[in-house]
Design a protein around this motif. Structure first.
Motif, PDB file in Angstrom:
ATOM      1  N   LYS A 225      -7.121   7.270   7.104  1.00  0.00           N
ATOM      2  CA  LYS A 225      -8.517   7.411   7.509  1.00  0.00           C
ATOM      3  C   LYS A 225      -9.212   6.063   7.595  1.00  0.00           C
ATOM      4  N   HIS A 226      -8.805   5.080   6.777  1.00  0.00           N
ATOM      5  CA  HIS A 226      -9.535   3.822   6.692  1.00  0.00           C
ATOM      6  C   HIS A 226      -8.785   2.617   7.262  1.00  0.00           C
ATOM      7  N   LEU A 227      -7.527   2.781   7.637  1.00  0.00           N
ATOM      8  CA  LEU A 227      -6.725   1.662   8.132  1.00  0.00           C
ATOM      9  C   LEU A 227      -6.107   2.023   9.479  1.00  0.00           C
ATOM     10  N   PRO A 228      -5.750   1.015  10.295  1.00  0.00           N
ATOM     11  CA  PRO A 228      -5.025   1.301  11.534  1.00  0.00           C
ATOM     12  C   PRO A 228      -3.691   1.979  11.243  1.00  0.00           C
ATOM     13  N   ALA A 229      -3.259   2.826  12.155  1.00  0.00           N
ATOM     14  CA  ALA A 229      -1.999   3.545  11.966  1.00  0.00           C
ATOM     15  C   ALA A 229      -0.827   2.579  11.830  1.00  0.00           C
ATOM     16  N   GLY A 230      -0.867   1.453  12.560  1.00  0.00           N
ATOM     17  CA  GLY A 230       0.216   0.482  12.460  1.00  0.00           C
ATOM     18  C   GLY A 230       0.320  -0.132  11.087  1.00  0.00           C
ATOM     19  N   THR A 231      -0.824  -0.443  10.468  1.00  0.00           N
ATOM     20  CA  THR A 231      -0.816  -1.002   9.118  1.00  0.00           C
ATOM     21  C   THR A 231      -0.269  -0.003   8.118  1.00  0.00           C
ATOM     22  N   VAL A 232      -0.724   1.249   8.210  1.00  0.00           N
ATOM     23  CA  VAL A 232      -0.251   2.282   7.297  1.00  0.00           C
ATOM     24  C   VAL A 232       1.250   2.505   7.467  1.00  0.00           C
ATOM     25  N   ALA A 233       1.707   2.515   8.717  1.00  0.00           N
ATOM     26  CA  ALA A 233       3.134   2.725   8.955  1.00  0.00           C
ATOM     27  C   ALA A 233       3.970   1.636   8.312  1.00  0.00           C
ATOM     28  N   LEU A 234       3.509   0.388   8.388  1.00  0.00           N
ATOM     29  CA  LEU A 234       4.281  -0.710   7.797  1.00  0.00           C
ATOM     30  C   LEU A 234       4.224  -0.679   6.275  1.00  0.00           C
ATOM     31  N   LEU A 263      16.197  -6.374   2.035  1.00  0.00           N
ATOM     32  CA  LEU A 263      14.962  -6.142   1.284  1.00  0.00           C
ATOM     33  C   LEU A 263      13.932  -7.218   1.585  1.00  0.00           C
ATOM     34  N   GLY A 264      14.403  -8.467   1.667  1.00  0.00           N
ATOM     35  CA  GLY A 264      13.487  -9.555   1.991  1.00  0.00           C
ATOM     36  C   GLY A 264      12.853  -9.381   3.364  1.00  0.00           C
ATOM     37  N   LEU A 265      13.650  -8.950   4.341  1.00  0.00           N
ATOM     38  CA  LEU A 265      13.109  -8.725   5.679  1.00  0.00           C
ATOM     39  C   LEU A 265      12.109  -7.570   5.694  1.00  0.00           C
ATOM     40  N   VAL A 266      12.402  -6.519   4.939  1.00  0.00           N
ATOM     41  CA  VAL A 266      11.486  -5.379   4.889  1.00  0.00           C
ATOM     42  C   VAL A 266      10.138  -5.802   4.307  1.00  0.00           C
ATOM     43  N   LEU A 267      10.164  -6.563   3.220  1.00  0.00           N
ATOM     44  CA  LEU A 267       8.916  -7.028   2.618  1.00  0.00           C
ATOM     45  C   LEU A 267       8.161  -7.959   3.573  1.00  0.00           C
ATOM     46  N   THR A 268       8.895  -8.758   4.324  1.00  0.00           N
ATOM     47  CA  THR A 268       8.252  -9.608   5.328  1.00  0.00           C
ATOM     48  C   THR A 268       7.551  -8.760   6.379  1.00  0.00           C
ATOM     49  N   GLY A 269       8.182  -7.663   6.791  1.00  0.00           N
ATOM     50  CA  GLY A 269       7.558  -6.768   7.751  1.00  0.00           C
ATOM     51  C   GLY A 269       6.270  -6.162   7.229  1.00  0.00           C
ATOM     52  N   VAL A 270       6.253  -5.818   5.939  1.00  0.00           N
ATOM     53  CA  VAL A 270       5.028  -5.275   5.340  1.00  0.00           C
ATOM     54  C   VAL A 270       3.912  -6.306   5.366  1.00  0.00           C
ATOM     55  N   VAL A 271       4.244  -7.554   5.023  1.00  0.00           N
ATOM     56  CA  VAL A 271       3.237  -8.614   5.009  1.00  0.00           C
ATOM     57  C   VAL A 271       2.687  -8.881   6.401  1.00  0.00           C
ATOM     58  N   LEU A 272       3.556  -8.829   7.409  1.00  0.00           N
ATOM     59  CA  LEU A 272       3.105  -9.070   8.785  1.00  0.00           C
ATOM     60  C   LEU A 272       2.099  -8.017   9.252  1.00  0.00           C
ATOM     61  N   GLY A 273       2.175  -6.840   8.709  1.00  0.00           N
ATOM     62  CA  GLY A 273       1.287  -5.778   9.145  1.00  0.00           C
ATOM     63  C   GLY A 273       0.004  -5.653   8.367  1.00  0.00           C
TER      64      GLY A 273
END
Length: 305
Positions: A225-234, A263-273
């Protein structure tokens, strides 16, 4: 960032759910297991919010309950029994790209470059964690996980589209209750009476219903409800991270160097979003600056943020 932290509760709880389901819940009762997960969680939230659906929310609750709870829970239950904890969790990490593609036409949220980069980076990390060759992977289990991704992504985007003006706790309760009510007759018809449950199994169902379902979905839908769908998905990429770490720490599954890189790449993806500061300031900025009056200009926001 407050909403990011709140939303993160959901994927972390879902990551633990794979282990609990795999280790403590009956393997041959996916419909009963899904019903015992959804209905108690929905009734608890209903008791807290004390609101019933009105208007279009009667049929919306049925549609969202079927997608987000009934079908999704059965698929996740089956995947959790067919796959190791780490594999079951990592397959679900393809959901960011799926959610972004579905959100584009349904809620007019065009994926940002950072979101797409984060999704691709996270997906690369998932591939490193999944394609390790440590053990055989169940094809039906992977298919169940992939179907769960598609169903839940559609349901979550629809919840975001329809959720404007609705109380998050109440709409979550309606979905869970509707999903549980759909599952009860199906479970009785297909699986028969529920089996006798031991104390550890009852405790596991309690954790799955209250923490991995009621709390997790309330936090997730609040984020939508409060964040873009892309951010929530990441943010959802924290699901496989939790699943892999839990499987390693508790279930004794082997964590290879390749998986660590993943795992490092996944966490990087979260930070990018993550939501950008510039985007946050733009969202809070007034749409139009008041015109100057004859006596002078009007001062807006004299203090700092």
């Amino acid at each position: 960032m407050r909403w990011v932290a709140l939303t993160a509760i959901a994927p972390v709880a879902w990551g633990t759910n794979y282990f609990v389901t795999h280790e403590f819940l009956p393997a041959d009762r996916p419909l009963s297991g899904a019903a015992l997960r959804a209905l108690p969680a929905g009734l608890v939230l209903l008791a807290l919010c004390r609101q019933r659906p009105r208007g279009a929310w009667w049929w919306r609750s049925a549609v969202l309950g079927l997608l987000n709870m009934s079908v999704f829970f059965v698929l996740v239950y089956a995947a959790s029994q067919l796959l190791p904890t780490s594999v079951a969790a990592t397959v679900m990490a393809v959901s960011p790209l799926t959610m972004m593609l579905i959100a584009w036409p349904l809620v007019s949220e065009r994926p940002r470059t950072a979101h797409l980069a984060g999704a691709v980076t996270g997906l690369g990390g998932v591939c490193l964690m999944l394609l390790t060759g440590v053990e055989d992977v169940s094809v039906p289990g992977v298919l169940a996980s992939a179907a769960a991704v598609l169903v839940s992504s559609l349901g979550h985007v629809l919840a975001k589209r329809w959720g404007a003006g609705a109380d998050v706790l109440a709409s979550t309760a309606w979905q869970l209750t509707a999903g549980g009510l759909f599952l009860l007759p199906a479970a009785a018809a297909v699986e028969g009476p529920p089996p006798a449950l031991s104390a550890p199994t009852l405790l596991a169902f309690g954790y799955v219903a209250l923490i991995a379902t009621a709390l997790a979905f309330a936090a997730w839908f609040a984020g939508l409800k409060h964040l873009p769908a892309g951010t929530v998905a990441l943010i959802g990429l924290l699901n496989p991270v939790t699943g892999v770490l839990l499987g390693t720490a508790v279930a004794g599954e082997v964590l290879t160097g390749r998986q660590l890189c993943g795992l490092g790449l996944v966490l990087t993806g979260v930070v990018l979003g993550r939501p950008g500061r510039a985007a946050g300031r733009a969202a809070r900025r007034p749409l139009a600056r008041p015109k100057s009056t004859a006596g002078g200009s009007v001062s807006i926001g004299s203090g700092g943020e």
